[in-house]
Design a protein around this motif. Structure first.
Motif, short mmCIF file in Angstrom:
data_model
loop_
_atom_site.label_atom_id
_atom_site.label_comp_id
_atom_site.label_asym_id
_atom_site.label_seq_id
_atom_site.Cartn_x
_atom_site.Cartn_y
_atom_site.Cartn_z
N ARG A 143 3.57 7.23 2.44
CA ARG A 143 2.62 6.23 3.10
C ARG A 143 1.05 6.17 2.15
N GLU A 201 9.24 2.21 6.81
CA GLU A 201 7.61 2.19 7.01
C GLU A 201 6.99 1.53 5.51
N ASN A 202 7.39 0.60 5.50
CA ASN A 202 6.83 -0.83 5.11
C ASN A 202 6.47 -0.26 3.32
N ASN A 240 1.23 4.70 -1.42
CA ASN A 240 1.62 3.48 -1.03
C ASN A 240 0.32 2.37 -1.09
N GLN A 241 -0.52 3.21 -0.26
CA GLN A 241 -1.21 2.28 0.19
C GLN A 241 -2.27 1.85 -0.64
N CYS A 244 12.19 4.18 3.21
CA CYS A 244 10.87 2.59 2.57
C CYS A 244 11.02 1.07 2.89
N ALA A 245 12.44 0.96 3.71
CA ALA A 245 12.25 0.11 4.39
C ALA A 245 11.61 0.38 6.20
N GLU A 250 6.40 -0.54 -0.25
CA GLU A 250 6.31 -1.07 -1.42
C GLU A 250 5.30 -1.26 -2.57
#
Length: 166
Positions: free
Chosen positions: A65, A97-98, A68-69, A94-95, A100
């Motif tokens: 996370r 926890e969003n 990713n951020q 991934c889905a 992307e």
């Protein structure tokens, strides 16, 4: 071989991770769609290799996370989250926890990534999984930052890793 800990108990890896100034070995891993991805697929990009035992543990999920951020603010940088989780579990994570801005890749087929990078755990309850490692690579796969977290339950030093890209 690295001597680290898992929950305070000794754990060892089968080798030594790539060090700053060396060229990272090529690899072939499995993407969420079951296609093969290699390090050369990301050539010309800076890369953060966020390597961990499993997305199903709190610290591993937190590191995915966090990177990713941060990835959304980094130019020409790919975040590769690597574990031995099945691609289906990675896709579900991934889905949920969003995630992307990070690419999740799996070493489940033959474990060669963990062996070639010297980070497969050879003892402890996580034997056979990857130890927690962060590597930052430049566009030519030269290692700019190398960290093997001494206690698998600890988070990596995000600021130090990201600082090498600023």
């Amino acid at each position: 071989m690295a001597k680290i800990t898992l929950g305070g108990s000794p754990a060892e890896t089968l080798g030594t991770i790539p060090q700053v100034g060396t060229i990272a070995p090529n690899f072939t891993l499995v993407a969420k769609d079951l296609s093969s991805k290699s390090l050369s697929d990301y050539e010309g990009h800076r890369k953060i290799l966020n390597i961990f035992p499993s997305v199903d543990t709190n610290v591993c999920a937190q590191s995915a996370r966090k990177f990713n951020q941060e990835a959304s603010d980094l130019e020409n940088t790919k975040v590769l989250c690597i574990s031995k989780d099945l691609p289906f579990a990675q896709a579900r994570f991934c889905a949920a926890e969003n995630i992307e801005n990070a690419v999740l890749l799996s070493d489940f087929r033959d474990g060669s990534f963990g062996k070639d990078y010297g980070l497969t755990l050879t003892s402890s309850g996580f034997e056979g999984l990857h130890s927690r490692v962060v590597l930052v690579l430049d566009e030519n796969n030269k290692v700019l930052y190398s960290e093997q977290v001494p206690e698998i339950g600890q988070e990596p030093n995000y600021d130090a890793a990201l600082k090498t890209l600023c």
